[in-house]
Design an enzyme around this catalytic site. Structure first.
Site, PDB file in Angstrom:
ATOM      1  N   ASP A  22       0.785  -1.245   0.000  1.00 12.83           N
ATOM      2  CA  ASP A  22       0.000   0.000   0.000  1.00 12.83           C
ATOM      3  C   ASP A  22       0.821   1.302   0.000  1.00 12.83           C
ATOM      4  OD1 ASP A  22      -1.460  -2.168   0.840  1.00 12.83           O
ATOM      5  OD2 ASP A  22      -2.232  -1.228   2.653  1.00 12.83           O
ATOM      6  N   GLU A 202     -10.592  -2.753   4.342  1.00 14.70           N
ATOM      7  CA  GLU A 202      -9.286  -2.195   4.662  1.00 14.70           C
ATOM      8  C   GLU A 202      -9.168  -0.795   4.058  1.00 14.70           C
ATOM      9  OE1 GLU A 202      -6.318  -5.955   4.862  1.00 14.70           O
ATOM     10  OE2 GLU A 202      -6.798  -5.414   2.808  1.00 14.70           O
TER      11      GLU A 202
HETATM   12  C1  FRU Z   1      -3.775  -3.806   2.706  1.00 11.74           C
HETATM   13  C2  FRU Z   1      -3.152  -4.143   4.048  1.00 11.74           C
HETATM   14  C3  FRU Z   1      -3.553  -3.135   5.101  1.00 11.74           C
HETATM   15  C4  FRU Z   1      -2.431  -3.246   6.104  1.00 11.74           C
HETATM   16  C5  FRU Z   1      -1.242  -3.480   5.205  1.00 11.74           C
HETATM   17  C6  FRU Z   1      -0.177  -4.361   5.809  1.00 11.74           C
HETATM   18  O1  FRU Z   1      -3.058  -4.304   1.632  1.00 11.74           O
HETATM   19  O2  FRU Z   1      -3.525  -5.458   4.440  1.00 11.74           O
HETATM   20  O3  FRU Z   1      -4.836  -3.370   5.651  1.00 11.74           O
HETATM   21  O4  FRU Z   1      -2.303  -2.103   6.864  1.00 11.74           O
HETATM   22  O5  FRU Z   1      -1.733  -4.077   4.027  1.00 11.74           O
HETATM   23  O6  FRU Z   1       0.951  -4.451   4.976  1.00 11.74           O
END
Ligand code: FRU
Length: 484
Positions: A22, A202
């Site tokens: 992300d 998310e």
């Molecule tokens: C989304 C996610 C988020 C988390 C991050 C961990 O891709 O699962 O929810 O904060 O990646 O790397």
């Protein structure tokens, strides 16, 4: 591990090496776009989650900077720095600034795998965002939950406070908090469950956007990411935010996808002046390994809202900052083709380049036409491996069709589905297609950003041919090679 330069994007962000997922902490400061990103500083796979950092003035060329927030390792516990956001605390509401200057504050999830706990932390920077100090009073929000993450914070002027949206993952809810100082947070409301709820929510974020270019008409958009049975996906809600509650106008029966493909995920906005926002997402990698990096970002997308017969809909256009510079970014300027008659023809575009890195803006006049568009990743020694991108006037769909590539390629992406479609109407017999191909990604924008489809592709280094096809069509197009 074998190096894969043929898949290294030229105008999309990738870390020089190692893993990214992300985008985090997107903030525009002193003429620079700051991009923090989920990063494993040590390996080419997910792990040791930290915030990597890069900055850019044009959203194409990036200066790679040291890890800004590393994982926290102590004798008996590890804390991963998960996704979140960053704000400039101009007025030093947090008191964490220095010498009368407000700090940058990062707000993120601290994930403690051993304790099965996710809580919200803050860290502050007084060196312009290069390095951060963990706040001594962390966590700032802890509900004793395992899945509670991805805080996205902005300043809300009418009530003069910070607003946070954060995911209650398994409840399919977005919790909204308010704070005067970024340290003490008060729960304001919950949104959801709504729309797509078959898997965990998310990376929520909420932005005000202008409707039809009319600055006096502002509506709010709430974004949520969730893995679907077609792969990674995002949905959005259009509505109103009154400082406490987000109220959605979406119909109860319809889920609005941000992108019709299977790669665009966890996107958050850069908040710019005058209700402008630019969205950037992670493009989730397909099966083949890329090396020495893995994971990349999408093209940044300028956001707005357009009134349609179905209601207000999100418009996403490749960032104007990049679009305006294409002539100079390109290896050999612009190649233009004016009103070519495509009567049942497939016309190769020899100028498309030596590699799969180019940008095409095209307009098709579709009199009596069934299908028109582009065939890419062509190779005359390996016919039938190409990827087809275009508009189907019978189904009224914009599409990317990777069926051949999935079947015949040595390196299929292993999509759950090989064909991606988004409904779209002709405008007075015309369809506009913007096609952004960058080595291992395809992003197609239909009718000035009304519909977008993104997917990952893995053509070999020799499969770089491009042609335009259609029956009874006129096409005018511009093409920029992007492999300078
Ligand atoms: C989304 C996610 C988020 C988390 C991050 C961990 O891709 O699962 O929810 O904060 O990646 O790397």
């Amino acid at each position: 591990d074998v190096s894969t330069p043929q898949w290294r994007p030229t105008y999309h962000f990738t870390p020089p090496q190692n893993w990214t997922n992300d985008p985090n902490g997107l903030i525009f400061l002193n003429g620079k776009y700051n991009l923090y990103f989920q990063n494993n500083p040590f390996e080419n796979k997910w792990g040791h989650m930290s915030w990597g950092h890069a900055t850019s003035t044009d959203l194409v060329h990036w200066d790679n900077l040291p890890v800004a927030i590393p994982e926290i390792v102590t004798k008996d516990t590890t804390t991963y720095i998960y996704s979140g956001s960053a704000v400039l605390d101009k007025n030093n509401t947090s008191g964490l600034g220095k010498d009368g200057k407000g700090p940058l504050v990062a707000i993120f999830t601290a994930d403690k795998p051993k304790q099965h706990n996710e809580s919200q932390y803050i860290a502050y920077s007084n060196d312009g965002g290069l390095s951060y100090t963990q706040y001594a009073g962390n966590p700032v929000i802890d509900l004793d939950k395992k899945d509670f993450r991805d805080p996205n914070v902005f300043w809300y002027e009418p009530t003069k406070q910070w607003i946070m949206t954060v995911a209650m993952v398994d409840e399919h809810m977005v919790r909204i908090y308010g704070s005067k100082n970024l340290k003490q947070w008060t729960r304001l409301s919950d949104f959801g469950p709504a729309g797509y709820t078959k898997s965990g929510w998310e990376c929520p974020s909420m932005v005000p956007l202008v409707v039809n270019g009319d600055k006096s008409k502002v509506k709010w958009v709430l974004f949520v990411s969730a893995f679907t049975d077609r792969g990674p996906g995002m949905q959005y809600f259009v509505g109103d935010f009154d400082g406490t509650n987000f109220k959605s106008d979406n119909s109860a029966t319809e889920t609005l996808p941000v992108d019709g493909g299977d790669a665009f995920y966890a996107a958050i906005p850069w908040r710019l002046a005058n209700h402008k926002a630019t969205l950037m997402g992670w493009l989730v990698p397909g099966k083949p390994d890329t090396y020495p990096w893995r994971g990349q970002m999408s093209i940044p997308r300028d956001l707005s809202l357009r009134a349609t017969s179905e209601g207000l809909r999100l418009i996403q256009q490749p960032a104007i900052t990049i679009k305006d510079k294409l002539n100079t970014l390109s290896a050999d300027g612009v190649f233009a083709m004016e009103s070519t008659d495509l009567r049942d023809k497939e016309v190769p575009l020899p100028k498309a380049g030596k590699t799969n890195a180019y940008w095409i803006d095209a307009e098709f006049a579709m009199a009596d036409v069934k299908v028109a568009g582009f065939k890419i990743a062509q190779n005359k020694d390996l016919p039938g491996n190409d990827i087809i991108i275009g508009y189907d006037a019978i189904k009224q769909q914009l599409f990317i069709d990777c069926t051949n590539a999935e079947k015949n390629n040595k390196q299929p992406a292993n999509h759950i589905q090989a064909v991606h479609m988004r409904p779209m109407k002709l405008l007075n017999g015309l369809v506009k297609i913007q096609l952004l191909v960058d080595r291992n990604s395809v992003e197609v924008f239909g009718n000035d950003g009304e519909k977008v489809i993104t997917t990952e592709i893995y053509p070999d280094a020799k499969s770089t041919g491009v042609s335009v096809f259609g029956n009874y069509v006129n096409v005018s197009l511009k093409l920029w090679r992007m492999d300078k």
